[in-house]
Scaffold this motif. Structure first.
Motif, PDB file in Angstrom:
ATOM      1  N   MET A 278       6.547   4.313  -6.541  1.00 14.59           N
ATOM      2  CA  MET A 278       5.598   5.242  -5.943  1.00 14.59           C
ATOM      3  C   MET A 278       5.785   6.660  -6.469  1.00 14.59           C
ATOM      4  O   MET A 278       4.804   7.413  -6.575  1.00 14.59           O
ATOM      5  CB  MET A 278       5.751   5.230  -4.421  1.00 14.59           C
ATOM      6  CG  MET A 278       5.274   3.954  -3.747  1.00 14.59           C
ATOM      7  SD  MET A 278       3.487   3.681  -3.942  1.00 14.59           S
ATOM      8  CE  MET A 278       2.808   5.074  -3.026  1.00 14.59           C
TER       9      MET A 278
ATOM     10  N   ASP B 163       0.837  -1.208   0.000  1.00 12.93           N
ATOM     11  CA  ASP B 163       0.000   0.000   0.000  1.00 12.93           C
ATOM     12  C   ASP B 163       0.863   1.246   0.000  1.00 12.93           C
ATOM     13  O   ASP B 163       2.097   1.167  -0.041  1.00 12.93           O
ATOM     14  CB  ASP B 163      -0.960  -0.026   1.188  1.00 12.93           C
ATOM     15  CG  ASP B 163      -0.221   0.004   2.527  1.00 12.93           C
ATOM     16  OD1 ASP B 163       1.018   0.250   2.549  1.00 12.93           O
ATOM     17  OD2 ASP B 163      -0.866  -0.258   3.549  1.00 12.93           O
ATOM     18  N   GLY B 164       0.275   2.349   0.053  1.00  8.62           N
ATOM     19  CA  GLY B 164       1.018   3.599  -0.024  1.00  8.62           C
ATOM     20  C   GLY B 164       1.893   3.856   1.174  1.00  8.62           C
ATOM     21  O   GLY B 164       2.754   4.754   1.140  1.00  8.62           O
TER      22      GLY B 164
ATOM     23  N   THR C  48      -0.888   7.560  -7.057  1.00 12.02           N
ATOM     24  CA  THR C  48      -0.364   6.216  -6.851  1.00 12.02           C
ATOM     25  C   THR C  48      -0.836   5.711  -5.501  1.00 12.02           C
ATOM     26  O   THR C  48      -0.496   6.272  -4.451  1.00 12.02           O
ATOM     27  CB  THR C  48       1.172   6.196  -6.913  1.00 12.02           C
ATOM     28  OG1 THR C  48       1.612   6.704  -8.182  1.00 12.02           O
ATOM     29  CG2 THR C  48       1.699   4.783  -6.733  1.00 12.02           C
ATOM     30  N   GLU C  49      -1.602   4.630  -5.553  1.00 16.45           N
ATOM     31  CA  GLU C  49      -2.174   4.076  -4.349  1.00 16.45           C
ATOM     32  C   GLU C  49      -1.281   3.002  -3.726  1.00 16.45           C
ATOM     33  O   GLU C  49      -1.365   2.730  -2.523  1.00 16.45           O
ATOM     34  CB  GLU C  49      -3.555   3.474  -4.647  1.00 16.45           C
ATOM     35  CG  GLU C  49      -4.575   4.470  -5.152  1.00 16.45           C
ATOM     36  CD  GLU C  49      -4.964   5.478  -4.073  1.00 16.45           C
ATOM     37  OE1 GLU C  49      -4.851   5.132  -2.867  1.00 16.45           O
ATOM     38  OE2 GLU C  49      -5.345   6.598  -4.438  1.00 16.45           O
ATOM     39  N   GLY C  50      -0.489   2.370  -4.538  1.00 15.49           N
ATOM     40  CA  GLY C  50       0.378   1.299  -4.042  1.00 15.49           C
ATOM     41  C   GLY C  50       1.191   0.710  -5.179  1.00 15.49           C
ATOM     42  O   GLY C  50       1.275   1.266  -6.286  1.00 15.49           O
TER      43      GLY C  50
END
Length: 735
Positions: A263, A226-227, A300-302
Motif C-alpha cells: 500500500m 481494499d484500502g 493505491t486502491e488496494g
C-alpha cells in the motif's frame, strides 16, 4: 688411569638412551652387517628389485592417486555447485516469472475493476444479516471441518468460538460461500451463490479470471484487499474471506506486513514476496505471499495477494521427486534454509520414508516431538532445523563447498550459497548436498583399483625379480660350483662364457685361473715328487713320511744293525792336485758307484762326510745276514776303488770300520734337518776306522764272531772304549 675415547663415551651415553632416540652403536651396526652377510646375493637382488619397484610404484601411485582423488573430488564438488546454481537459477526464474505475471495482472484493468466491484459489494453487506440456519452452518464448518484440520496439522487445540466471523459482511460471505464449500476443488468452481447480492454479481463476473490465475500458476489462493485492509475477495472462499488483515483474526500473519508495504510502495512495478509461515486459514500449511498494489490515478486502491504454496518450492527443490533421474544419486538433495535455520523445503528422506527420516533426525539430535510434527504436517518446511557451517556461511553471504554433518547426522559434501530474491526481504540459503560415502564411491573404487593395480605390479615385479635374479645368479652359481670343484682338487674346470659383461669377464678369469692352477698343480706335484725323492735319498722312507706329517722329534731304536764307517785314503791328495770341478766329478762318480753297490747289498746310506761314508744294514729293513752283507759291501767298495785306480792311475785305498749291535737313528737339527745314526756301535766303528793306520777292513769282536768261519781275519790290536780295550780284527780273505 684408564683413558676413554670420545666415541666410546658417546656410545655409552647412547646405550642409556631409548632405542628410538639414539643412533645405532658399533655393536648394532656390526650385528646388522653380519645379518646381511648371511643373506644370499639372489635374495639381495630380489629384495633390491622389489624395494625399488615398490618405491617407484608408491611414488607414481601416490602421485596418480593424489591427482585422481583431487580430480574426482573436484568433479563431485563441481557437480554439486552446478546443481546448486541450477536450482538457484530455476527458483529465481520461477519467482521472476510469477512476479512479471502479477505485474501484468495488476496493471491491467481487470484486477482493478474487480477490486472496485468487490469493495462495493462488500460495503453493501455491512448491514446484511444471516439466518439461524446459516449461522449454524458456519459454526458447524468451523467446529467440524476447519478446526479439526488445523488441529490435525498443528497438534494444538483451538477454540472454534473464537474463530467465528464477527462482522455482518464477513458472516454473510462465509455463510453463503465458505460454509457451503466441501473442498477446494468445489470452492474454486462457485461463481454465484444466487443470493442476489452485488458481491455475488461481482464474483460471477470475475471468478473465472482469478480461477485461471490460481489454477494455471498453482497458487493456493488469490485475495483482493481494499484500502482499509478488508479481504473483499478470495478465489477459494476460505475462512479469511471478509476478515480484516490489519485488525482481524489473522493480522499476525506475514500478509499484514506485506499488505502495508504494498500500500505504501511508490514503485509502479512493485511486487512483494514474503517468507513462508504457518497460515491458519490454509490449515497451518506453510504459505508465502506475493503481493502487488492496485493503483488508480496514482493512488493505491488496494492489493492483489497471491498465496504461494510450499508445493511449488518443493517440486522444484526435490526435482519433482525424480532425484535419480536428475543425477542426484541415492542420497543427493537440495534444500532451502531460512535465517531461523529452519527448512524452506522438504527433506528427501522424509518424502521417501518418513519413519526412517524420524529415526535418523532423532539420532542426530532433533527432538522427537519436532519429528512427529513434521510427520503430522506432511513435510519438514518450517519444522526441521538445518543448522550447519554451510547455512551459517551462506547467511553471511558466502558461497562455497564444505564437508560437514547434515541434519541427518551424515557426513556430507555441501555446496552452499545465499539465495537472493529481488524486491524481497528474504534471507534464504540454498544447499546442495550428498553423503560422502556416495560422493566418494568413485574415489573408493579408484583407491581400490589403485591398490589392486599397485599390488599386482609389485607381485609381477616380484615374479620378474625372482626370474631375473635366477638368470643373473646362474653364472655366479656356476662359478661357485666350479670353485667347489677346484677346492676339491679338480682343476680341469671350464665354465662356458655366455655373456660379454663383467660376469663374462669374471668367468674367463676363472677359467684362466683353473688352467693356471692345473699347470701349477703339475709343477707342484713334480716338485713334490722331486722333494720326496730327495727326502728319501737323505733318510729312510718311514722317517721321511713321519717328517712330512710334521713330526718334529723323530728317534728310532734299532736292536740289530751292522754299521760301516769307511773313508778313502789318498782322496785329499787327489783333491789338492785337481781343480775343484775335476775333483768333484771324480768323487761324484766314485760315490755313485759305491751307492749303487750299497743298493745291491741292501745297505742304507746314512750320509757322506768329506772322505767318510757311513752306512748300515738292517736299520729300516731288518735282515738276519746284515753282518755278512755289510762286510761284502766293504769288500765291494775295495774292488770299486781298485777299478777306479786302474782306470785313473791313482792310488786310493779303502779303510773301513764295522761293528754290529743296537743303534739309534733320527733327524737332527732345526731348521736344517740331517738324518743321522748314533750309539756305541757307530762310535766304535768310527774309532776302529780312525785307529787303523793301514787301509783295510776292520771289524769288532762281534763281527769277527759272526763271520770267523767264513772269512779270515787277522788280529789288528785293540782300541780303547771308555777306558776298556776292545780287540779289533782285519779282514784278509774268504775261506
Amino acid at each position: 688411569m684408564t683413558q676413554v675415547s670420545d666415541q666410546d663415551a658417546a656410545e655409552a651415553v647412547n646405550e642409556q638412551a631409548p632405542a628410538a632416540d639414539r643412533p645405532p652403536t658399533r655393536l648394532e651396526r656390526f650385528r646388522r652387517r653380519r645379518l646381511l652377510s648371511h643373506v644370499s646375493i639372489m635374495s639381495k637382488l630380489i629384495l633390491m628389485m622389489v624395494l625399488c619397484s615398490m618405491l617407484a610404484s608408491a611414488v607414481i601411485g601416490g602421485i596418480a592417486f593424489h591427482a585422481g582423488r583431487t580430480s574426482i573430488r573436484e568433479a563431485v564438488f563441481n557437480r554439486l555447485t552446478e546443481v546448486r546454481e541450477s536450482q538457484t537459477r530455476a527458483l529465481t526464474a520461477q519467482v521472476n516469472d510469477l512476479r512479471n505475471s502479477l505485474i501484468i495482472y495488476t496493471q491491467g484493468g481487470v484486477a482493478l475493476n474487480a477490486l472496485e466491484a468487490f469493495t462495493a459489494g462488500f460495503d453493501q453487506l455491512n448491514n446484511a444479516s444471516v439466518s439461524p440456519a446459516q449461522w449454524q452452518s458456519i459454526t458447524d464448518y468451523y467446529s467440524k471441518t476447519f478446526v479439526k484440520e488445523v488441529e490435525q496439522y498443528s497438534g494444538t487445540k483451538l477454540d472454534a468460538g473464537a474463530l467465528l466471523p464477527a462482522t455482518p459482511a464477513e458472516r454473510y460471505l462465509q455463510a453463503n460461500y465458505t460454509a457451503v464449500r466441501q473442498n477446494d476443488d468445489v470452492a474454486i468452481t462457485i461463481d454465484d451463490a444466487h443470493d442476489g447480492s452485488q458481491w455475488s454479481a461481482a464474483n460471477a463476473r470475475y471468478q473465472n479470471f482469478f480461477r485461471q490465475i490460481v489454477t494455471r500458476f498453482e497458487f493456493e489462493d488469490a485475495l483482493l484487499l481494499d484500502g482499509r485492509g478488508n479481504v473483499v475477495y478470495s478465489a477459494y472462499k476460505d475462512v479469511d474471506l471478509g476478515t480484516n488483515i490489519i485488525d482481524g483474526p489473522y493480522a499476525g500473519s506475514k500478509l499484514h506486513e506485506a499488505y502495508l508495504k504494498a500500500m505504501s510502495a511508490n514503485a509502479v512495478n512493485y511486487v512483494g514476496f514474503t517468507d513462508f509461515e504457518f497460515y491458519q486459514p490454509a490449515e497451518m500449511q506453510p504459505t508465502a505471499w506475493m503481493v502487488a498494489p492496485l493503483v488508480k490515478d496514482g493512488r493505491t486502491e488496494g492489493v492483489l495477494a497471491l498465496q504461494f504454496p510450499i508445493t511449488k518450492i518443493n517440486r522444484l527443490m526435490t526435482f519433482d521427486q525424480q532425484w535419480q533421474q536428475s543425477g542426484m544419486g541415492d542420497t543427493g538433495e537440495t534444500v532451502l534454509a531460512g535465517p531461523d535455520d529452519l527448512m524452506r523445503s522438504d527433506s528427501r528422506l522424509f518424502l521417501e520414508n518418513p519413519q526412517e527420516y524420524k529415526a535418523a533426525v532423532v539420532a542426530a539430535g532433533t527432538p522427537p516431538d519436532v519429528a512427529d510434527m513434521a510427520i503430522r504436517q506432511g513435510g519438514t518446511t518450517l519444522i526441521q532445523k538445518i543448522t550447519s557451517p554451510a547455512t551459517v556461511n551462506a547467511q553471511r553471504g558466502e558461497t562455497g563447498t564444505i564437508i560437514t554433518k547434515d541434519y541427518l547426522g551424515q557426513n556430507t559434501l555441501q555446496a552452499y550459497a545465499p539465495l537472493v530474491i529481488k524486491d524481497s526481504d528474504l534471507h534464504w540459503s540454498i544447499v546442495a548436498k550428498v553423503t560422502t560415502s556416495e560422493a566418494f564411491a568413485r574415489e573408493s573404487s579408484f583407491t581400490k583399483t589403485m591398490v589392486l593395480v599397485t599390488t599386482g605390479i609389485i607381485f609381477l615385479v616380484c615374479l620378474l625379480a625372482i626370474y631375473l635374479a635366477q638368470i643373473f645368479v646362474r653364472p655366479i652359481r656356476r662359478l661357485e660350483s666350479g670353485a667347489q670343484r677346484i677346492s676339491a682338487g679338480d682343476y680341469n674346470v671350464a665354465i662356458p662364457v655366455e655373456t660379454r659383461d663383467e660376469i663374462g669377464d669374471l668367468t674367463e678369469a676363472f677359467n684362466e685361473m683353473g688352467r693356471s692352477l692345473t699347470v701349477k698343480e703339475d709343477l707342484i706335484n713334480q716338485q713334490r715328487k722331486e722333494n720326496d725323492d730327495l727326502l728319501r735319498s737323505l733318510m729312510p722312507d718311514a722317517l721321511a713320511e713321519r717328517f712330512k706329517q710334521g713330526e718334529e722329534t723323530i728317534s728310532v731304536e734299532h736292536p740289530n744293525v751292522t754299521v760301516i764307517f769307511a773313508d778313502i785314503i789318498g782322496l785329499d791328495r787327489l783333491q789338492a792336485e785337481l781343480t775343484s770341478e775335476e775333483s768333484l766329478t771324480l768323487i761324484n762318480e766314485l760315490i755313485r758307484q759305491i751307492d749303487a753297490a750299497a743298493d745291491n747289498f741292501g745297505m742304507e746310506t746314512v750320509h757322506t762326510v768329506r772322505n767318510g761314508y757311513l752306512a748300515s744294514c738292517g736299520l729300516t729293513v731288518p735282515r738276519l745276514d746284515n753282518v755278512r752283507r755289510t762286510v761284502d759291501f766293504a769288500m765291494e767298495c775295495q774292488q770299486i776303488v781298485g777299478r777306479f785306480n786302474s782306470e785313473t792311475g791313482n792310488d786310493l785305498r779303502v779303510r773301513a770300520g764295522i761293528d754290529t749291535g743296537a743303534v739309534s737313528s733320527g733327524l737332527l737339527g732345526r731348521p736344517s734337518v740331517v738324518y743321522d745314526m748314533w750309539g756305541a756301535v757307530v762310535n766304535l766303528a768310527h774309532q776302529i776306522k780312525d785307529g787303523s793306520p793301514q787301509p783295510g777292513i776292520y771289524v769288532t769282536s762281534s763281527v769277527y764272531d759272526a763271520l770267523q768261519e767264513s772269512l779270515e781275519f787277522d788280529s789288528a790290536g785293540s782300541v780303547s772304549v771308555d777306558g776298556e780295550a776292545q780287540p779289533i780284527w782285519r779282514l784278509t780273505e774268504r775261506r
